[in-house]
Design an enzyme around this catalytic site. Structure first.
Site, short mmCIF file in Angstrom:
data_model
loop_
_atom_site.label_atom_id
_atom_site.label_comp_id
_atom_site.label_asym_id
_atom_site.label_seq_id
_atom_site.Cartn_x
_atom_site.Cartn_y
_atom_site.Cartn_z
N TYR A 55 45.27 37.26 29.33
CA TYR A 55 45.58 36.57 30.57
C TYR A 55 47.09 36.48 30.74
CZ TYR A 55 40.73 35.07 29.75
OH TYR A 55 39.38 35.02 29.48
N PRO A 202 30.48 31.58 34.71
CA PRO A 202 29.26 30.77 34.69
C PRO A 202 28.67 30.46 36.06
CG PRO A 202 31.16 29.37 34.37
CD PRO A 202 31.67 30.78 34.39
#
Length: 279
Positions: A55, A202
């Site tokens: 990231y 999710p």
């Protein structure tokens, strides 16, 4: 109501609804707001934050350290190693060579300003390097005191089993949500071994809000479709620790509030059927 906490690695008890820091921008124009989002997550009671070297080439780790160091005693910050590159995700490649993993762990320790990474996950299994070498390198780092617990990401049941034959595995981070059950067998293996299962992505953005069953349950609960998806994950298994990510404080607060919604058996079953394969 689902069990509110889980003890990762049998040691770190955290609230099960965590925060994925991947989406936090690290550029100068956005940095103040990104730090504010990370701090707000902790204020709201989040005790598990997920980041990775990938990231931003470590920029996300540095941002979290700027925002949160010294870390609260109850906060578990987990990062990931095993990929190399720069720029957009397409420019990165898997690299699980032991010397690369060791260097990335040392750099993560420096960026996060800690002496030990309490949970370190292998971002992906490098098919060009024997799994034993990759997991073995992390196990040696654990023996050296640089890692507390070891996790894996995007692994199969077989890979998880092979890794566990080398060293204890505390977590698995695979893609999983209400409409995507590809890794159901991995979740079952984690549940049997009391291993934390951290579903990335999710929430089925765009799909959840358009599904009539999700919106109906949301209306019954007075919740949003996003909150319904997270509530289903929390009810799905006591080892599931969702890590939804966002760069906005309002969205963060919506996500964290999902832990307040308990599904009835009928609501859970109605949702659970959505992602099951049809025969």
């Amino acid at each position: 109501m689902p069990t509110p906490t889980f003890r990762v690695g049998g040691e770190h008890e955290v609230r099960r609804l965590g925060f994925g820091a991947m989406h936090l921008p690290t550029g100068p124009a956005d940095r103040d707001e990104s730090r504010a989002v990370a701090r707000r997550a902790v204020e709201l009671g989040v005790e598990l934050i997920d980041t990775a070297y990938m990231y931003g080439g470590g920029a996300n780790e540095e941002l979290l350290a700027e925002a949160l160091h010294p870390y609260p005693a109850n906060l578990l910050v987990t990062t990931k190693v095993g990929v190399e590159g720069s720029g957009p995700p397409a420019d990165w490649r898997l690299d699980g060579r032991p010397h690369v993993l060791r260097a990335q762990v040392d750099n993560a320790l420096r960026r996060l300003r800690v002496e030990r990474l309490e949970l370190l996950q292998l971002h992906r299994v490098d098919p060009e390097v024997p799994l034993d070498d990759q997991v073995g390198a992390l196990a040696l780092l654990r023996e050296d005191g640089k890692i507390g617990h070891i996790g894996l990401s995007e692994v199969s049941v077989s890979e998880l089993s092979r890794a566990r034959a080398i060293t204890p595995i505390a977590s698995v981070q695979n893609r999983y949500h209400l409409f995507d059950r590809e890794h159901e067998p991995v979740l079952a293996a984690c549940e049997a071994a009391d291993i934390a299962f951290l579903p990335w992505r999710p929430i089925a953005h765009g799909k959840a809000g358009a599904d009539p069953d999700v919106t109906a349950v949301a209306a019954e609960l007075g919740a949003t479709p996003t909150q319904v998806c997270l509530a289903w994950l929390l009810a799905r298994s006591p080892v599931v620790l969702p890590i939804p990510g966002t760069a906005r404080r309002a969205h963060l607060e919506e996500n964290v509030a999902a832990a307040r919604f308990g599904l009835t058996t009928a609501q859970f079953d109605r949702l659970d059927r959505l992602g099951r394969p049809t025969v």
